[in-house]
Design a protein around this motif. Structure first.
Motif, PDB file in Angstrom:
ATOM      1  N   UNK A   1       1.087  -1.321  -0.030  1.00 59.58           N
ATOM      2  CA  UNK A   1      -0.213   0.072  -0.140  1.00 59.58           C
ATOM      3  C   UNK A   1       0.699   1.193  -0.267  1.00 59.58           C
ATOM      4  N   UNK A   2       2.260   1.514  -0.004  1.00 58.12           N
ATOM      5  CA  UNK A   2       3.132   2.619  -0.088  1.00 58.12           C
ATOM      6  C   UNK A   2       2.533   3.220  -1.139  1.00 58.12           C
ATOM      7  N   UNK A   3       2.516   4.536  -1.641  1.00 58.35           N
ATOM      8  CA  UNK A   3       2.761   5.953  -2.526  1.00 58.35           C
ATOM      9  C   UNK A   3       3.572   5.577  -3.267  1.00 58.35           C
ATOM     10  N   UNK A   4       3.437   4.824  -4.436  1.00 58.25           N
ATOM     11  CA  UNK A   4       4.574   4.912  -5.392  1.00 58.25           C
ATOM     12  C   UNK A   4       5.827   6.605  -4.972  1.00 58.25           C
ATOM     13  N   UNK A   5       4.940   7.112  -5.837  1.00 58.97           N
ATOM     14  CA  UNK A   5       5.595   8.818  -5.410  1.00 58.97           C
ATOM     15  C   UNK A   5       6.562   8.698  -5.117  1.00 58.97           C
ATOM     16  N   UNK A   6       6.342   8.160  -3.299  1.00 55.45           N
ATOM     17  CA  UNK A   6       7.470   8.104  -2.695  1.00 55.45           C
ATOM     18  C   UNK A   6       8.539   7.556  -2.792  1.00 55.45           C
ATOM     19  N   UNK A   7       8.090   6.475  -3.403  1.00 55.87           N
ATOM     20  CA  UNK A   7       8.743   5.151  -3.228  1.00 55.87           C
ATOM     21  C   UNK A   7      10.266   5.184  -4.703  1.00 55.87           C
ATOM     22  N   UNK A   8       9.733   6.090  -5.447  1.00 56.41           N
ATOM     23  CA  UNK A   8      10.286   6.748  -6.526  1.00 56.41           C
ATOM     24  C   UNK A   8      11.187   8.076  -6.672  1.00 56.41           C
ATOM     25  N   UNK A   9      10.608   8.946  -5.903  1.00 55.74           N
ATOM     26  CA  UNK A   9      11.319   9.818  -4.878  1.00 55.74           C
ATOM     27  C   UNK A   9      12.793   9.787  -5.381  1.00 55.74           C
ATOM     28  N   UNK A  10      13.338   8.693  -4.951  1.00 54.62           N
ATOM     29  CA  UNK A  10      14.975   8.784  -4.345  1.00 54.62           C
ATOM     30  C   UNK A  10      15.616   8.717  -5.682  1.00 54.62           C
ATOM     31  N   UNK A  11      15.187   7.797  -6.409  1.00 58.45           N
ATOM     32  CA  UNK A  11      15.576   7.505  -7.927  1.00 58.45           C
ATOM     33  C   UNK A  11      16.573   9.317  -8.348  1.00 58.45           C
ATOM     34  N   UNK A  12      15.159   9.558  -8.647  1.00 54.76           N
ATOM     35  CA  UNK A  12      15.139  12.288  -9.270  1.00 54.76           C
ATOM     36  C   UNK A  12      16.447  12.357  -8.247  1.00 54.76           C
ATOM     37  N   UNK A  13      16.290  11.601  -6.841  1.00 53.10           N
ATOM     38  CA  UNK A  13      17.414  12.770  -5.970  1.00 53.10           C
ATOM     39  C   UNK A  13      18.023  12.176  -6.347  1.00 53.10           C
ATOM     40  N   UNK A  14      18.948  10.539  -6.515  1.00 57.42           N
ATOM     41  CA  UNK A  14      20.114  10.036  -6.492  1.00 57.42           C
ATOM     42  C   UNK A  14      20.537  10.760  -7.917  1.00 57.42           C
ATOM     43  N   UNK A  15      19.665  10.109  -8.760  1.00 56.33           N
ATOM     44  CA  UNK A  15      20.089  10.821 -10.116  1.00 56.33           C
ATOM     45  C   UNK A  15      20.746  12.206 -10.645  1.00 56.33           C
TER      46      UNK A  15
END
Length: 259
Positions: A56-70
């Motif tokens: 049930x996790x929010x996918x936006x919170x899941x994918x945000x680290x990818x944007x930050x690390x890139x």
């Protein structure tokens, strides 16, 4: 001596920051690409968050680290590019003739790169909040994400500076940073570890330090204050920083000895 070192680092970091601000197009593309990743991935892949493994996790919170690390990887290259420019225009040689600490000559561009990344990460987080991001750990959790991003950026900035000092070539410094982009995708980039089916990709994700940065950020954003989940990313950053900053220092020492 300590005060002198701090002053040298402050002066050279300030110069690097001002140089970056005079050339905004050197960092704006990286910011736009990272934001683009966030928008596209959330829009196109958010449906998979309905799978049981996401709990049930929010996918936006899941994918945000990818944007930050890139953004961290792309922004860290600025430290190396700045050093190469100084070498090419002769400023680096003139610095060596001054009483300025040799350590400050290396740390100045690296710290400037960290500050650039700090601002980039804040802007990405603002976009994420406008998209509806919710952070399980609140404001303190956002600060932890910022610290993790800056720490990971420091590691890459050290590597970029080391390559620049070793090669004294802009193309080599840029290429040396770009080889780290595959690390983003050889990790738990789009789905949790449990959903990776390929055995070789699971091995790659296990030995990839980026995985632990992702997991630490996701722990803060989604799961809350879980010590070991956050600690793994901090340990990965400390090890990476120790290696890359040492590499930069040794490269600087050789560059100085060669004149």
């Amino acid at each position: 001596m300590g005060n002198g070192l701090v002053k040298d680092i402050w002066v050279l970091s300030k110069r690097s920051v001002l140089t970056t601000l005079r050339s905004p197009f050197s960092f704006i593309p990286n910011l736009l690409i990272s934001t683009f990743f966030l928008l596209v991935y959330d829009s196109g892949l958010s449906g998979i968050s309905q799978l049981p493994a996401f709990d049930g996790a929010n996918y936006l919170a899941f994918i945000l680290p990818v944007s930050v690390v890139s953004a961290a990887i792309g922004g860290a290259g600025g430290a190396g590019q700045g050093i190469v420019k100084d070498i090419e225009n002769g400023f680096f040689s003139r610095l060596l003739l001054t009483p300025a600490s040799r350590l400050s000559i290396v740390l100045g561009p690296i710290i400037a790169g960290m500050l650039q990344l700090f601002v980039q990460t804040i802007l990405i987080l603002i976009v994420a909040f406008l998209m509806g991001l919710e952070v399980a750990t609140g404001f303190l959790g956002v600060l932890v994400v910022l610290l993790l991003a800056v720490g990971w950026g420091l590691a890459f900035a050290g590597y970029s500076a080391g390559i620049a000092l070793k090669t004294k070539n802009a193309q080599a410094a840029q290429a040396g940073t770009l080889i780290f982009f595959p690390l983003i995708f050889l990790s738990t980039t789009f789905v949790p570890y449990e959903l990776i089916e390929s055995s070789w990709l699971k091995v790659a994700a296990t030995i990839n330090p980026t995985t632990y940065i992702f997991e630490s950020m996701r722990t803060v954003l989604i799961d809350g204050w879980k010590f070991w989940g956050i600690a793994k990313g901090i340990i990965a950053i400390m090890i990476a920083c120790a290696i890359t900053i040492t590499f930069a220092a040794l490269s600087a020492k050789k560059a100085v000895s060669r004149g």
